[in-house]
Design a protein around this motif. Structure first.
Motif, PDB file in Angstrom:
ATOM      1  N   SER A 198      -9.987  -0.388   5.933  1.00 57.34           N
ATOM      2  CA  SER A 198      -8.572  -1.082   5.652  1.00 57.34           C
ATOM      3  C   SER A 198      -7.324  -0.142   5.282  1.00 57.34           C
ATOM      4  CB  SER A 198      -8.626  -2.130   4.453  1.00 57.34           C
ATOM      5  OG  SER A 198      -8.953  -1.466   3.362  1.00 57.34           O
ATOM      6  N   MET A 199      -6.170  -0.734   5.512  1.00 58.10           N
ATOM      7  CA  MET A 199      -4.891   0.090   5.483  1.00 58.10           C
ATOM      8  C   MET A 199      -4.117  -0.528   4.232  1.00 58.10           C
ATOM      9  SD  MET A 199      -2.347   1.521   8.206  1.00 58.10           S
ATOM     10  CE  MET A 199      -1.396   0.084   8.333  1.00 58.10           C
ATOM     11  N   ALA A 200      -3.652   0.196   3.332  1.00 56.39           N
ATOM     12  CA  ALA A 200      -2.669  -0.532   2.114  1.00 56.39           C
ATOM     13  C   ALA A 200      -1.307  -0.236   2.567  1.00 56.39           C
ATOM     14  CB  ALA A 200      -3.010   0.187   0.816  1.00 56.39           C
ATOM     15  N   VAL A 201      -0.412  -0.978   2.196  1.00 52.99           N
ATOM     16  CA  VAL A 201       0.961  -1.022   2.657  1.00 52.99           C
ATOM     17  C   VAL A 201       1.706  -1.507   1.267  1.00 52.99           C
ATOM     18  CG1 VAL A 201       0.951  -1.418   4.804  1.00 52.99           C
ATOM     19  CG2 VAL A 201       1.087  -3.350   3.409  1.00 52.99           C
ATOM     20  N   ALA A 202       3.073  -1.212   1.293  1.00 50.69           N
ATOM     21  CA  ALA A 202       3.808  -1.198   0.083  1.00 50.69           C
ATOM     22  C   ALA A 202       4.010  -2.843  -0.343  1.00 50.69           C
ATOM     23  CB  ALA A 202       5.011  -0.526  -0.045  1.00 50.69           C
ATOM     24  N   ASP A 203       4.690  -3.471   0.738  1.00 53.26           N
ATOM     25  CA  ASP A 203       5.222  -4.910   0.529  1.00 53.26           C
ATOM     26  C   ASP A 203       4.632  -5.881   1.474  1.00 53.26           C
ATOM     27  OD1 ASP A 203       6.947  -4.477  -1.571  1.00 53.26           O
ATOM     28  OD2 ASP A 203       8.068  -3.015  -0.457  1.00 53.26           O
ATOM     29  N   VAL A 204       4.909  -7.102   1.329  1.00 52.04           N
ATOM     30  CA  VAL A 204       4.312  -8.039   2.404  1.00 52.04           C
ATOM     31  C   VAL A 204       4.715  -7.880   3.855  1.00 52.04           C
ATOM     32  CG1 VAL A 204       4.074 -10.629   2.796  1.00 52.04           C
ATOM     33  CG2 VAL A 204       3.608  -9.680   0.664  1.00 52.04           C
TER      34      VAL A 204
ATOM     35  N   VAL B 128      -1.916  -5.504   0.436  1.00 51.16           N
ATOM     36  CA  VAL B 128      -0.767  -5.293  -0.605  1.00 51.16           C
ATOM     37  C   VAL B 128      -1.537  -5.270  -2.003  1.00 51.16           C
ATOM     38  CG1 VAL B 128       1.632  -5.609  -1.174  1.00 51.16           C
ATOM     39  CG2 VAL B 128       0.753  -6.032   1.005  1.00 51.16           C
ATOM     40  N   PRO B 129      -1.924  -4.262  -2.750  1.00 51.32           N
ATOM     41  CA  PRO B 129      -2.547  -4.501  -3.720  1.00 51.32           C
ATOM     42  C   PRO B 129      -1.474  -4.683  -4.934  1.00 51.32           C
ATOM     43  CG  PRO B 129      -3.198  -2.444  -2.804  1.00 51.32           C
ATOM     44  CD  PRO B 129      -2.058  -2.960  -2.161  1.00 51.32           C
ATOM     45  N   ALA B 130      -1.999  -5.800  -5.908  1.00 51.43           N
ATOM     46  CA  ALA B 130      -1.039  -5.980  -7.104  1.00 51.43           C
ATOM     47  C   ALA B 130      -1.249  -4.891  -8.088  1.00 51.43           C
ATOM     48  CB  ALA B 130      -1.464  -7.352  -7.673  1.00 51.43           C
ATOM     49  N   HIS B 131      -0.825  -3.660  -7.820  1.00 56.96           N
ATOM     50  CA  HIS B 131      -0.901  -2.529  -8.717  1.00 56.96           C
ATOM     51  C   HIS B 131       0.168  -1.352  -8.462  1.00 56.96           C
ATOM     52  CE1 HIS B 131      -2.719   1.078 -10.680  1.00 56.96           C
ATOM     53  NE2 HIS B 131      -3.610   0.348 -11.167  1.00 56.96           N
TER      54      HIS B 131
ATOM     55  N   GLY C 211       4.047   6.168   3.094  1.00 55.47           N
ATOM     56  CA  GLY C 211       3.728   5.356   4.090  1.00 55.47           C
ATOM     57  C   GLY C 211       2.483   4.833   4.264  1.00 55.47           C
ATOM     58  N   PRO C 212       1.935   4.088   4.944  1.00 56.78           N
ATOM     59  CA  PRO C 212       0.553   3.448   4.901  1.00 56.78           C
ATOM     60  C   PRO C 212      -0.625   4.447   4.506  1.00 56.78           C
ATOM     61  CG  PRO C 212       1.842   2.460   6.615  1.00 56.78           C
ATOM     62  CD  PRO C 212       2.587   3.609   6.313  1.00 56.78           C
ATOM     63  N   ILE C 213      -1.251   3.822   3.843  1.00 57.65           N
ATOM     64  CA  ILE C 213      -2.501   4.611   3.398  1.00 57.65           C
ATOM     65  C   ILE C 213      -3.791   4.099   3.551  1.00 57.65           C
ATOM     66  CG2 ILE C 213      -1.211   6.140   1.761  1.00 57.65           C
ATOM     67  CD1 ILE C 213      -2.355   4.327  -0.552  1.00 57.65           C
ATOM     68  N   THR C 214      -4.980   4.700   3.619  1.00 56.34           N
ATOM     69  CA  THR C 214      -6.062   3.909   4.059  1.00 56.34           C
ATOM     70  C   THR C 214      -6.430   3.377   2.572  1.00 56.34           C
ATOM     71  OG1 THR C 214      -7.654   5.863   3.554  1.00 56.34           O
ATOM     72  CG2 THR C 214      -7.019   5.253   5.865  1.00 56.34           C
TER      73      THR C 214
ATOM     74  N   ARG D 270       0.923   0.971  -4.314  1.00 54.81           N
ATOM     75  CA  ARG D 270       2.212   0.458  -3.466  1.00 54.81           C
ATOM     76  C   ARG D 270       3.464   1.449  -3.777  1.00 54.81           C
ATOM     77  NH1 ARG D 270       4.109  -5.315  -5.660  1.00 54.81           N
ATOM     78  NH2 ARG D 270       5.357  -5.204  -3.592  1.00 54.81           N
ATOM     79  N   LEU D 271       3.463   2.445  -4.664  1.00 52.68           N
ATOM     80  CA  LEU D 271       4.173   3.391  -4.855  1.00 52.68           C
ATOM     81  C   LEU D 271       3.973   4.505  -3.872  1.00 52.68           C
ATOM     82  CD1 LEU D 271       6.643   5.046  -6.102  1.00 52.68           C
ATOM     83  CD2 LEU D 271       4.646   6.024  -7.850  1.00 52.68           C
ATOM     84  N   LEU D 272       2.666   4.685  -3.702  1.00 54.39           N
ATOM     85  CA  LEU D 272       2.104   5.823  -2.602  1.00 54.39           C
ATOM     86  C   LEU D 272       2.682   5.270  -1.277  1.00 54.39           C
ATOM     87  CD1 LEU D 272      -1.376   6.850  -3.872  1.00 54.39           C
ATOM     88  CD2 LEU D 272       0.888   7.785  -4.446  1.00 54.39           C
ATOM     89  N   ALA D 273       2.507   4.034  -0.900  1.00 59.10           N
ATOM     90  CA  ALA D 273       2.838   3.567   0.411  1.00 59.10           C
ATOM     91  C   ALA D 273       4.109   3.636   0.545  1.00 59.10           C
ATOM     92  CB  ALA D 273       2.086   2.299   0.581  1.00 59.10           C
TER      93      ALA D 273
END
Length: 206
Positions: A70-76, A126-129, A140-143, A133-136
């Protein structure tokens, strides 16, 4: 020995200062791997647009290459830069994210190929943490895959993650125990109806 950065507590949250954030960005830019806390379990970050970095994720996790990550991003709204928006996907994400869900969408043309399934779907979070979200947002997007060897229990503390991956990664970010202490629920939103692929933890208060 792999470096550890201890995130600074702020109330019930943990944050990163500018120096720590700069260190993490440098590692990711150079193709390195960073373990970080989320709302569910500890994740393993690499730059998804660097195929060699993603290959390292599969190697350190001992994960079969036919099982995409998966990939994590900052916002919806960022989800739909990489996954195709559909009415059901937009409604689900607006209601439930940020939160403990991984959503599967049809990939858009500019989604990073290294994290796509063979049928060109992409799993997004989009984690609730605040930390992922700061890193993304800063990099940019992160795994977003969990920081454990394939088939092992997903880590809910930084120590758990270090026991799993050891010196296979470049940096650990210790943000204390994860708030929910279990894996995300995976929901396939690529079709006309939502389909749960894996039942995980529920959000607080659910």
């Amino acid at each position: 020995m792999a470096e550890t950065i201890v995130a600074q507590p702020l109330g019930t949250k943990y944050l990163l200062d500018a120096a720590a954030l700069g260190r993490i960005r440098g590692i990711l830019r150079d193709g390195g791997l960073v373990v970080y806390p989320t709302d569910t379990v500890y994740g393993l970050a690499a730059d998804p647009f660097q195929p060699a970095a993603v290959a390292r994720v599969f190697e350190v996790k001992r994960r079969p290459r036919d099982q995409p990550i998966s990939m994590a991003v900052a916002d919806v709204p960022d989800l739909f830069q990489f996954g195709e928006p559909t009415p059901i996907a937009e409604a689900f994400c607006a209601k439930n994210l940020p939160g403990p869900y991984t959503v599967v969408l049809r990939a858009r043309s500019h989604a990073p190929p290294a994290v796509l399934s063979n049928d060109r779907r992409i799993a997004l979070r989009v984690p609730a943490h605040p930390i992922p979200r700061l890193l993304a947002k800063a990099y940019g997007p992160i795994t977003g895959t969990s920081a454990n060897r394939h088939g092992s229990t997903s880590p809910v503390t930084c120590a758990d993650a270090r026991d799993e991956l050891g010196e296979g990664v470049d940096l650990y970010v210790d943000g204390g125990p994860t708030p929910l202490g279990g894996e995300s629920t995976i929901v396939d939103l690529s079709g006309e109806r939502a389909k749960i692929l894996r039942q995980g933890v529920l959000p607080t208060g659910a």
